[in-house]
Scaffold this motif. Structure first.
Motif, PDB file in Angstrom:
ATOM      1  N   THR A  66       0.843  -1.189   0.000  1.00 23.06           N
ATOM      2  CA  THR A  66       0.000   0.000   0.000  1.00 23.06           C
ATOM      3  C   THR A  66       0.881   1.243   0.000  1.00 23.06           C
ATOM      4  O   THR A  66       1.684   1.444   0.907  1.00 23.06           O
ATOM      5  CB  THR A  66      -0.912   0.030   1.249  1.00 23.06           C
ATOM      6  N   THR A  67       0.744   2.062  -1.049  1.00 22.78           N
ATOM      7  CA  THR A  67       1.574   3.266  -1.175  1.00 22.78           C
ATOM      8  C   THR A  67       0.767   4.546  -0.973  1.00 22.78           C
ATOM      9  O   THR A  67       1.294   5.638  -1.188  1.00 22.78           O
ATOM     10  CB  THR A  67       2.244   3.305  -2.563  1.00 22.78           C
ATOM     11  N   ASP A  68      -0.486   4.406  -0.571  1.00 28.63           N
ATOM     12  CA  ASP A  68      -1.315   5.585  -0.354  1.00 28.63           C
ATOM     13  C   ASP A  68      -0.743   6.423   0.789  1.00 28.63           C
ATOM     14  O   ASP A  68      -0.384   5.895   1.854  1.00 28.63           O
ATOM     15  CB  ASP A  68      -2.744   5.145  -0.018  1.00 28.63           C
ATOM     16  N   TRP A  69      -0.672   7.746   0.602  1.00 28.87           N
ATOM     17  CA  TRP A  69      -0.063   8.632   1.583  1.00 28.87           C
ATOM     18  C   TRP A  69      -0.799   8.584   2.918  1.00 28.87           C
ATOM     19  O   TRP A  69      -0.184   8.732   3.977  1.00 28.87           O
ATOM     20  CB  TRP A  69      -0.023  10.053   1.041  1.00 28.87           C
ATOM     21  N   ARG A  70      -2.105   8.359   2.885  1.00 27.94           N
ATOM     22  CA  ARG A  70      -2.866   8.300   4.131  1.00 27.94           C
ATOM     23  C   ARG A  70      -2.421   7.131   5.000  1.00 27.94           C
ATOM     24  O   ARG A  70      -2.583   7.167   6.226  1.00 27.94           O
ATOM     25  CB  ARG A  70      -4.362   8.195   3.822  1.00 27.94           C
ATOM     26  N   SER A  71      -1.871   6.102   4.382  1.00 30.04           N
ATOM     27  CA  SER A  71      -1.329   4.975   5.142  1.00 30.04           C
ATOM     28  C   SER A  71       0.124   5.219   5.543  1.00 30.04           C
ATOM     29  O   SER A  71       0.513   4.966   6.685  1.00 30.04           O
ATOM     30  CB  SER A  71      -1.424   3.688   4.314  1.00 30.04           C
ATOM     31  N   VAL A  72       0.916   5.743   4.615  1.00 34.37           N
ATOM     32  CA  VAL A  72       2.346   5.957   4.870  1.00 34.37           C
ATOM     33  C   VAL A  72       2.566   6.983   5.983  1.00 34.37           C
ATOM     34  O   VAL A  72       3.489   6.854   6.794  1.00 34.37           O
ATOM     35  CB  VAL A  72       3.057   6.406   3.576  1.00 34.37           C
ATOM     36  N   ARG A  73       1.705   8.003   6.060  1.00 28.80           N
ATOM     37  CA  ARG A  73       1.908   9.079   7.035  1.00 28.80           C
ATOM     38  C   ARG A  73       1.751   8.619   8.477  1.00 28.80           C
ATOM     39  O   ARG A  73       2.122   9.336   9.403  1.00 28.80           O
ATOM     40  CB  ARG A  73       0.918  10.211   6.758  1.00 28.80           C
ATOM     41  N   LEU A  74       1.209   7.413   8.705  1.00 31.70           N
ATOM     42  CA  LEU A  74       1.058   6.892  10.062  1.00 31.70           C
ATOM     43  C   LEU A  74       2.356   6.323  10.619  1.00 31.70           C
ATOM     44  O   LEU A  74       2.499   6.166  11.835  1.00 31.70           O
ATOM     45  CB  LEU A  74      -0.021   5.805  10.080  1.00 31.70           C
ATOM     46  N   TYR A  75       3.321   6.016   9.753  1.00 34.05           N
ATOM     47  CA  TYR A  75       4.515   5.302  10.191  1.00 34.05           C
ATOM     48  C   TYR A  75       5.559   6.154  10.919  1.00 34.05           C
ATOM     49  O   TYR A  75       6.379   5.592  11.660  1.00 34.05           O
ATOM     50  CB  TYR A  75       5.155   4.579   8.993  1.00 34.05           C
ATOM     51  N   PRO A  76       5.595   7.478  10.770  1.00 32.60           N
ATOM     52  CA  PRO A  76       6.532   8.251  11.603  1.00 32.60           C
ATOM     53  C   PRO A  76       6.104   8.345  13.063  1.00 32.60           C
ATOM     54  O   PRO A  76       6.932   8.669  13.921  1.00 32.60           O
ATOM     55  CB  PRO A  76       6.515   9.647  10.952  1.00 32.60           C
ATOM     56  N   ILE A  77       4.836   8.055  13.352  1.00 31.77           N
ATOM     57  CA  ILE A  77       4.322   8.281  14.711  1.00 31.77           C
ATOM     58  C   ILE A  77       5.070   7.461  15.766  1.00 31.77           C
ATOM     59  O   ILE A  77       5.416   8.003  16.823  1.00 31.77           O
ATOM     60  CB  ILE A  77       2.807   8.001  14.756  1.00 31.77           C
ATOM     61  N   PRO A  78       5.364   6.151  15.549  1.00 40.74           N
ATOM     62  CA  PRO A  78       6.148   5.433  16.571  1.00 40.74           C
ATOM     63  C   PRO A  78       7.494   6.079  16.856  1.00 40.74           C
ATOM     64  O   PRO A  78       7.930   6.135  18.017  1.00 40.74           O
ATOM     65  CB  PRO A  78       6.318   4.033  15.960  1.00 40.74           C
ATOM     66  N   SER A  79       8.164   6.586  15.807  1.00 39.47           N
ATOM     67  CA  SER A  79       9.453   7.249  16.016  1.00 39.47           C
ATOM     68  C   SER A  79       9.295   8.507  16.859  1.00 39.47           C
ATOM     69  O   SER A  79      10.134   8.804  17.724  1.00 39.47           O
ATOM     70  CB  SER A  79      10.094   7.604  14.662  1.00 39.47           C
TER      71      SER A  79
END
Length: 335
Positions: A66-79
């Motif tokens: 899944t390359t949709d930005w709405r999905s990708v933007r969630l991944y910086p949150i753990p960092s």
């Protein structure tokens, strides 16, 4: 691969992490910049995940990505959560001593169970809740020194701000783990594609930290990329590989098991580290350590064993003649 095999590997790697880090020291200090180790570990995880994803893409059918930005933007949150958590850790240590800090760190075992229930809607039985509390008690018991010692007395003599920050640190640690599990399980994307997203942002945040440290020191030791490998030895590289491999195993558990399995693995690793360190560094094991190990093993059995193994259920009583007559009458009526 079964989850308990991965969890066992994680326990061994996590337990050796502290030992390797200690062995990488020279004359009680580090000849290398320790801040570069997490960055290189993130790069290692990113490289391995990229290679595994490339291998998956060669197979048929190809993995889901899944390359949709709405999905990708969630991944910086753990960092971001881990970045805040690290700062809270340093702030906590300004109010409490090291022993109190380590003992308070066991709160994350309980907070993980609470957030696991609240945010992931995963129901735990009463026996499992008891097991989680026992695990926290066991790890705490193994860390408490003998009564009457200064560290034991200082446990309840710290300012209230230290305890509040300790609770906040435990909540942030649990939140980062629970949120990561949510990310890994929210869709059927390839594990390695999810890892790439997590570790890309992880490498970026670690790089930003190195650059920030350079600005704060006025580039006294030069830019971080010029001293990236300065002072590295074989043991230091083992620390990097250990930290990177541990992260890969944790992500696998988040995808195919859960946070509670990770908590048990890391808790057992702490106890294993104490035992191995007693042999390598020649310190005398305490009674509290052995009691803590026994309690943690009881907790492990209580959480993962089937309820029928833990509780002796009464045998079904023999049916009375009256009940047999009623049952047969019911069957005749139904027919």
């Amino acid at each position: 691969m079964q989850w308990y095999v991965v969890a066992s590997f994680l326990t061994v790697l996590t337990s050796s992490q502290g030992i390797l880090t200690t062995l990488s020291q020279s004359n009680g200090g580090y000849k290398y910049d320790y801040a570069t180790v997490p960055f290189l570990a993130e790069v290692f995880k990113l490289i391995v995940s990229s290679m595994m994803l490339w291998k998956e893409c060669q197979a048929s059918p190809p993995p889901k990505i899944t390359t949709d930005w709405r999905s990708v933007r969630l991944y910086p949150i753990p960092s971001v959560i881990y970045l805040i958590h690290n700062n809270v850790q340093f702030a906590t240590l300004t109010y409490v001593d090291t022993s109190t800090y380590q003992i308070m760190g066991n709160l994350k075992i309980v907070t993980t169970g609470i957030l696991f229930r609240l945010f992931l809607r995963r129901k735990l039985s009463n026996l499992q809740w008891m097991a989680i509390v026992l695990l926290a008690i066991g790890t705490t018991t193994s860390q408490v020194k003998g009564c009457g010692e200064t560290s034991c007395e200082s446990l309840f003599s710290s300012p209230i701000q230290g305890y509040m920050l300790g609770v906040l640190s435990a909540c942030l640690s649990a939140l980062a783990g629970v949120y990561t599990e949510f990310l890994m399980k929210k869709n059927n994307d390839s594990l390695y594609w999810q890892n790439i997203q997590l570790y890309t942002f992880g490498a970026i945040f670690n790089m930003a930290k190195l650059a920030t440290d350079d600005f704060r020191s006025g580039f006294e030791n030069g830019p971080w990329w010029r001293r990236l490998f300065n002072g590295y030895s074989v043991t230091t590289w083992l620390v990097v590989l250990n930290l990177g491999s541990t992260g890969l195993l944790v992500s696998w558990l988040m995808k195919y098991a859960d946070n509670i399995v990770k908590v048990y693995s890391t808790s057992m690793a702490m106890l294993l580290t104490m035992l191995v360190s007693a042999y390598i560094f020649h310190f005398k094991p305490t009674l509290q350590l052995f009691l803590g190990i026994v309690i943690c093993m009881m907790s492990l059995h209580m959480y993962f064993a089937p309820p029928t193994v833990l509780v002796d259920l009464p045998l079904t009583a023999k049916a009375s003649p009256e009940s047999l007559d009623e049952a047969s009458a019911t069957r005749r009526t139904a027919s």
